[in-house]
Design a protein around this motif. Structure first.
Motif: not given
Length: 300
Positions: A63-87
């Motif tokens: 499980v990965f917890l962090d503080c990120v922005g509601d921005d396109w950069i944060g979307t990139q982070v979310r997409e890569r983590l989802a692709h790597g099957d990380v909650e």
């Protein structure tokens, strides 16, 4: 404080963002108004994201917890983590998602520029992180400022915690609390050089750590444990299975290999050797994209 039955092998906290990779002929770059370079690429990850992705690639429940922005950069982070099957669970930061610019030369060496956008008063709410920590076998804290405020709860739960100080010189106060309040401490010897053994001994003497690892890139790594004598043990570097492309993420991969061994009940020296295998593998692809699997790690 009540600790629940562990459901997660590793809870990683803090340290996600997007790296912009600029490839240059050599470091340092020449002083010039303009320098022609190859295609500039962006890779989501950074240290916390890399550790979470690497641990998941090794089959650990993460499980990965962090503080990120509601921005396109944060979307990139979310997409890569989802692709790597990380909650992934995020607190929205008004400052936005962290970025870094990494200059990488022809040999794979890098020079990184990290932004310090997180405000000093940024905090992760206790009711957000505590239910996950209560179900963790191990916690890994990145050295983002807000993560230091989790130590009291981690200690009360009795959960082992690790951290990576990166290029700490032994003097900066920012990393000192992380160094002295973690059970397992990693740092890069790039800055300390010959002072690394003394710093390792200091961390063991003054803090709660039982194991300290200093990574040295192509020079391997050094391991010192509380019951292992005064001198660090040298862990040789592993020859990468393919040409070196990029050293970004090699230290994070070392951490994941070591944590895999530790959670599997292996001795510290064997854990360090697994870390060296994972770190070498990470250098064979750009932007921290080479994530070693369990079969490759154990079969090397």
């Amino acid at each position: 404080m009540v600790r629940q039955q562990a459901e997660f092998d590793v809870v990683v906290v803090g340290g996600s963002g997007v790296d912009t990779i600029v490839r240059v002929d050599a470091l340092p770059v020449p002083l010039a108004d303009a320098v022609m370079v190859g295609p500039i690429q962006e890779w989501p990850g950074q240290t916390g994201g890399n550790v979470a992705l690497g641990a998941r690639a090794l089959g650990l429940d993460v499980v990965f917890l962090d503080c990120v922005g509601d921005d396109w950069i944060g979307t990139q982070v979310r997409e890569r983590l989802a692709h790597g099957d990380v909650e992934f669970h995020a607190v929205i930061s008004p400052a936005g998602t962290r970025r870094a610019v990494n200059l990488v030369d022809a040999t794979g060496r890098r020079m990184s520029f990290y932004d310090a956008r997180d405000p000093e008063d940024l905090r992760m709410p206790r009711d957000f992180y505590l239910p996950r920590l209560q179900r963790a076998r191990h916690v890994h804290l990145s050295i983002t400022n807000f993560t230091r405020f989790l130590y009291d709860d981690i200690e009360a739960l009795g959960v082992p915690v690790s951290t990576d100080l990166h290029d700490w010189d032994g003097l900066s106060e920012h990393q000192r609390e992380f160094a002295l309040r973690s059970d397992l401490v990693f740092f890069s010897a790039a800055t300390t050089g010959e002072r690394a053994p003394a710093l390792m001994r200091e961390i063991l003497r003054l803090g709660r750590a039982t194991t300290v690892v200093a990574t040295a890139g192509a020079g391997g790594a050094y391991l010192l444990t509380r019951d292992g004598g005064e001198e660090p043990v040298h862990v040789p570097a592993v020859v990468p299975p393919a040409p070196v492309v990029d050293s970004n993420g090699a230290g994070d991969a070392f951490v994941t290999g070591f944590l895999y061994g530790r959670l599997d009940g292996r001795k510290p020296l064997e854990c360090a050797r697994l870390g060296a295998v994972a770190g070498a593998y990470a250098c064979t692809a750009p932007g921290s994209t080479a994530m070693i699997g369990r079969a490759e790690l154990l079969g090397a």
